[in-house]
Motif scaffolding. Structure first.
Motif, PDB file in Angstrom:
ATOM      1  N   HIS A 151      12.109  35.107 -25.807  1.00 34.82           N
ATOM      2  CA  HIS A 151      10.703  34.846 -25.476  1.00 34.82           C
ATOM      3  C   HIS A 151      10.590  33.363 -25.120  1.00 34.82           C
ATOM      4  N   ALA A 152       9.484  32.984 -24.553  1.00 37.63           N
ATOM      5  CA  ALA A 152       9.284  31.580 -24.184  1.00 37.63           C
ATOM      6  C   ALA A 152       9.444  30.693 -25.416  1.00 37.63           C
ATOM      7  N   THR A 153      10.160  29.609 -25.240  1.00 40.95           N
ATOM      8  CA  THR A 153      10.442  28.743 -26.375  1.00 40.95           C
ATOM      9  C   THR A 153      10.648  27.318 -25.884  1.00 40.95           C
ATOM     10  N   TYR A 154      11.029  26.456 -26.789  1.00 40.15           N
ATOM     11  CA  TYR A 154      11.361  25.074 -26.460  1.00 40.15           C
ATOM     12  C   TYR A 154      12.808  24.808 -26.878  1.00 40.15           C
ATOM     13  N   VAL A 155      13.532  24.087 -26.054  1.00 42.46           N
ATOM     14  CA  VAL A 155      14.831  23.542 -26.426  1.00 42.46           C
ATOM     15  C   VAL A 155      14.649  22.035 -26.445  1.00 42.46           C
ATOM     16  N   GLY A 156      14.604  21.478 -27.638  1.00 40.69           N
ATOM     17  CA  GLY A 156      14.172  20.090 -27.746  1.00 40.69           C
ATOM     18  C   GLY A 156      12.714  20.005 -27.333  1.00 40.69           C
ATOM     19  N   GLU A 157      12.415  19.154 -26.382  1.00 47.21           N
ATOM     20  CA  GLU A 157      11.054  19.034 -25.861  1.00 47.21           C
ATOM     21  C   GLU A 157      10.883  19.755 -24.533  1.00 47.21           C
ATOM     22  N   GLN A 158      11.916  20.470 -24.105  1.00 48.34           N
ATOM     23  CA  GLN A 158      11.877  21.144 -22.810  1.00 48.34           C
ATOM     24  C   GLN A 158      11.378  22.585 -22.959  1.00 48.34           C
ATOM     25  N   PRO A 159      10.266  22.972 -22.320  1.00 49.02           N
ATOM     26  CA  PRO A 159       9.846  24.385 -22.350  1.00 49.02           C
ATOM     27  C   PRO A 159      10.798  25.237 -21.518  1.00 49.02           C
ATOM     28  N   VAL A 160      11.167  26.380 -22.071  1.00 51.98           N
ATOM     29  CA  VAL A 160      12.102  27.289 -21.402  1.00 51.98           C
ATOM     30  C   VAL A 160      11.478  28.680 -21.405  1.00 51.98           C
ATOM     31  N   PRO A 161      11.312  29.302 -20.233  1.00 54.09           N
ATOM     32  CA  PRO A 161      10.686  30.631 -20.191  1.00 54.09           C
ATOM     33  C   PRO A 161      11.620  31.720 -20.710  1.00 54.09           C
ATOM     34  N   ALA A 162      11.040  32.838 -21.085  1.00 51.73           N
ATOM     35  CA  ALA A 162      11.826  33.982 -21.559  1.00 51.73           C
ATOM     36  C   ALA A 162      12.785  34.431 -20.470  1.00 51.73           C
ATOM     37  N   GLY A 163      14.014  34.752 -20.872  1.00 57.33           N
ATOM     38  CA  GLY A 163      15.005  35.283 -19.955  1.00 57.33           C
ATOM     39  C   GLY A 163      15.710  34.253 -19.093  1.00 57.33           C
ATOM     40  N   ALA A 164      15.332  32.988 -19.209  1.00 59.86           N
ATOM     41  CA  ALA A 164      15.981  31.949 -18.397  1.00 59.86           C
ATOM     42  C   ALA A 164      17.421  31.748 -18.855  1.00 59.86           C
ATOM     43  N   LEU A 165      18.234  31.253 -17.956  1.00 64.60           N
ATOM     44  CA  LEU A 165      19.622  30.979 -18.264  1.00 64.60           C
ATOM     45  C   LEU A 165      19.720  29.620 -18.963  1.00 64.60           C
ATOM     46  N   VAL A 166      20.291  29.625 -20.162  1.00 65.06           N
ATOM     47  CA  VAL A 166      20.515  28.387 -20.906  1.00 65.06           C
ATOM     48  C   VAL A 166      22.017  28.232 -21.081  1.00 65.06           C
ATOM     49  N   THR A 167      22.564  27.170 -20.522  1.00 65.03           N
ATOM     50  CA  THR A 167      24.013  26.982 -20.582  1.00 65.03           C
ATOM     51  C   THR A 167      24.364  25.851 -21.526  1.00 65.03           C
ATOM     52  N   LEU A 168      25.433  26.056 -22.274  1.00 59.50           N
ATOM     53  CA  LEU A 168      25.944  25.082 -23.237  1.00 59.50           C
ATOM     54  C   LEU A 168      27.262  24.560 -22.691  1.00 59.50           C
ATOM     55  N   PRO A 169      27.276  23.375 -22.097  1.00 59.92           N
ATOM     56  CA  PRO A 169      28.447  22.891 -21.344  1.00 59.92           C
ATOM     57  C   PRO A 169      29.557  22.355 -22.239  1.00 59.92           C
ATOM     58  N   MET A 170      30.370  23.275 -22.747  1.00 55.35           N
ATOM     59  CA  MET A 170      31.451  22.871 -23.635  1.00 55.35           C
ATOM     60  C   MET A 170      32.457  21.977 -22.915  1.00 55.35           C
ATOM     61  N   GLY A 171      32.715  22.274 -21.643  1.00 55.89           N
ATOM     62  CA  GLY A 171      33.674  21.477 -20.897  1.00 55.89           C
ATOM     63  C   GLY A 171      33.252  20.028 -20.777  1.00 55.89           C
ATOM     64  N   ALA A 172      31.945  19.787 -20.657  1.00 57.72           N
ATOM     65  CA  ALA A 172      31.457  18.418 -20.564  1.00 57.72           C
ATOM     66  C   ALA A 172      31.663  17.672 -21.880  1.00 57.72           C
ATOM     67  N   LEU A 173      31.422  18.352 -23.002  1.00 66.09           N
ATOM     68  CA  LEU A 173      31.642  17.714 -24.297  1.00 66.09           C
ATOM     69  C   LEU A 173      33.103  17.340 -24.471  1.00 66.09           C
ATOM     70  N   ARG A 174      33.990  18.169 -23.945  1.00 68.83           N
ATOM     71  CA  ARG A 174      35.421  17.902 -24.102  1.00 68.83           C
ATOM     72  C   ARG A 174      35.908  16.771 -23.203  1.00 68.83           C
ATOM     73  N   ARG A 175      35.068  16.332 -22.284  1.00 67.71           N
ATOM     74  CA  ARG A 175      35.439  15.193 -21.429  1.00 67.71           C
ATOM     75  C   ARG A 175      34.483  14.019 -21.634  1.00 67.71           C
ATOM     76  N   ASP A 176      33.836  14.004 -22.756  1.00 72.37           N
ATOM     77  CA  ASP A 176      32.907  12.931 -23.060  1.00 72.37           C
ATOM     78  C   ASP A 176      33.700  11.662 -23.372  1.00 72.37           C
ATOM     79  N   PRO A 177      33.537  10.588 -22.576  1.00 74.12           N
ATOM     80  CA  PRO A 177      34.303   9.363 -22.835  1.00 74.12           C
ATOM     81  C   PRO A 177      33.959   8.713 -24.163  1.00 74.12           C
ATOM     82  N   ALA A 178      32.825   9.064 -24.744  1.00 74.03           N
ATOM     83  CA  ALA A 178      32.498   8.534 -26.072  1.00 74.03           C
ATOM     84  C   ALA A 178      33.354   9.177 -27.156  1.00 74.03           C
ATOM     85  N   ARG A 179      33.917  10.345 -26.850  1.00 72.09           N
ATOM     86  CA  ARG A 179      34.753  11.046 -27.827  1.00 72.09           C
ATOM     87  C   ARG A 179      36.235  10.893 -27.523  1.00 72.09           C
TER      88      ARG A 179
END
Length: 463
Positions: A326-354
């Protein structure tokens, strides 16, 4: 789709090494280096658009865990109704308590203490399966690694067997199944758009069903009756279909991610002969026939384990996917129901801070002597939350022992160094088009015959 070379945005490219190309259309998702740069500039949640599709990319690690673990709010991709013909009534397509109950049922059989003891069996089975790996001609690496992993899962985890013909057919069908599921899910918002290669997908699904039936029928239970297939059979109240759906999901999932890891490991071994030599020396010390059974364990092979972690860091699943119920918030971002939410694991694995030099392939960063010490858990190789891969412990023993056994018996070399290796559009990215030679290893270098008197013969190896 238009293809580009690798270089700075993909894996390092040179005239001597096969390049990696990414689809221009989906580069934002498939190219982790590109994602890492863009999301680093976009804030905790970025709204993106590729054609008609709108997606919300989550960049903040705490939000990634919140979305990944929030099953009550976010639906996992495998539970989507568009995949019903693939998941059937198995645990992969179930949600909530039904999903948790099926996982709890299998948990004793898939627990780490039980599976870690499989090291010698994995070594022996790998050696038997490698006998079918051609030595006199190039091999299709993704297909052969799929065959190897399928055979290992069936023999050592599922306590069963399968005919060589069915095993070969299953290895060839894996790519079609993986790509078919990818496109079914990607196109699910537009059900009138036909998914590519629909007929091929149905044939491949038939192959998977035949293989699952054969594994079910040839199963040999453990003495205590607590292996995974025995548990599934007993829980199904003489309803084979229920057990078969779960068994099919385990078989496919067990092949998919581990075959991808081993295929990319072969790619990196071809690019880095020095690491191949080091892994072989470690394998000789740990996997010999006279080695104690309790020595055939990943912790006894730190060089191999570090190599696999680095392969996962650079080539693992680039993102996880969720859809809000259902419609929700991810952080402060409104996200409609059924929208695609991607969790970029590959980006975390190339984070220069890590990671220092994040685009460089450096297995030694995982060495026990490295400083600072890196946490393998930060790679999240098996997902997170309620959909965490139930076969994680099996992969943890299968992958390093299989890779070490492979390197111990074969020398891997790239056949066409100037050929572009594309990243396939599948559930788990594969090095599409990768062919290699897997020459049998010589136990000792042969001597040059007949040195002249007073001269020493130099040992030479076959090229």
């Amino acid at each position: 789709m238009i293809e580009d070379g690798g270089g700075a945005r993909g894996c390092p490219a040179s005239r001597e090494e096969p390049r990696v190309a990414h689809s221009r259309t989906l580069r934002f998702w498939l190219d982790p280096a590109n994602i890492a740069v863009r999301l680093g500039q976009a804030g905790p949640v970025a709204r993106t658009k590729a054609g008609p599709a709108v997606a919300f990319q989550v960049n903040d690690p705490s939000l990634i865990r919140k979305v990944g673990c929030g099953e009550d709010i976010f639906q996992a991709w495998s539970a989507d109704p568009c995949l019903r013909d693939f998941t059937g009534d198995g645990f992969a397509g179930a949600e909530g308590q039904a999903h948790r109950d099926r996982r709890a049922l299998m948990k004793p059989a898939l627990a780490a203490p039980r599976l870690t003891a499989l090291g010698p069996s994995v070594r022996d089975s790998t050696e038997g399966l490698l006998a079918g790996l051609p030595a006199d001609r190039p091999v299709d690496v993704p297909v052969e690694m799929s065959r190897l992993v399928a055979g290992l899962v069936i023999e050592t985890v599922l306590n069963s067997g399968i005919s060589p013909d069915t095993l070969a057919a299953l290895a060839r069908a894996r790519s079609v199944l993986s790509a078919g599921v990818f496109w079914k899910y990607a196109l699910s918002p537009w059900p009138w758009v036909p998914a590519p290669r629909g007929r091929a997908f149905r044939r491949a699904l038939g192959t998977l069903n035949e293989a699952t039936q054969e594994v079910y029928e040839r199963h040999q239970p453990d003495g205590d009756g607590n292996d995974v297939v025995s548990l599934l059979k007993r829980s199904s109240d003489n309803r084979p279909d229920a057990a078969l759906h779960d068994l099919r999901a385990l078989l496919f999932a067990g092949i998919e991610a581990t075959a991808s890891t081993l295929a990319w490991a072969c790619y990196e071994l071809g690019r880095h002969p020095d690491h191949q030599t080091a892994i072989r020396a470690e394998a000789d010390a740990v996997l010999g026939a006279d080695a104690p059974a309790d020595a055939v364990r990943p912790e006894q092979m730190p060089r191999t384990a570090g190599f696999i972690r680095e392969v996962t860091r650079l080539h693992g699943i680039p993102f996880l996917v969720r859809r809000p119920r259902h419609a929700t918030y991810v952080g402060e971002q409104p996200v409609p129901a059924g929208a695609l939410v991607t969790l970029p694991m590959g980006a975390l694995r190339r984070d220069p801070a890590r990671y220092a030099r994040p685009e460089e392939f450096d297995p030694l960063r995982w060495s026990p002597e490295a400083h600072p010490q890196l946490s393998p858990a930060a790679l999240l190789p098996y997902g997170l939350g309620p959909r965490y891969c139930p076969g994680a412990a099996a992969s943890e023993i299968l992958t390093p022992v299989a890779l070490a056994s492979l390197v111990r018996s074969r020398t891997l070399r790239t056949t066409t160094p100037d050929r572009t290796v594309r990243v396939s559009l599948e559930l788990t990215p594969m090095p599409k088009g990768l062919t290699m030679l897997a020459a049998p290893r010589e136990p000792h270098p042969p001597l040059v015959p007949g040195p002249a008197s007073g001269e020493e013969a130099d040992p030479v190896r076959r090229p």
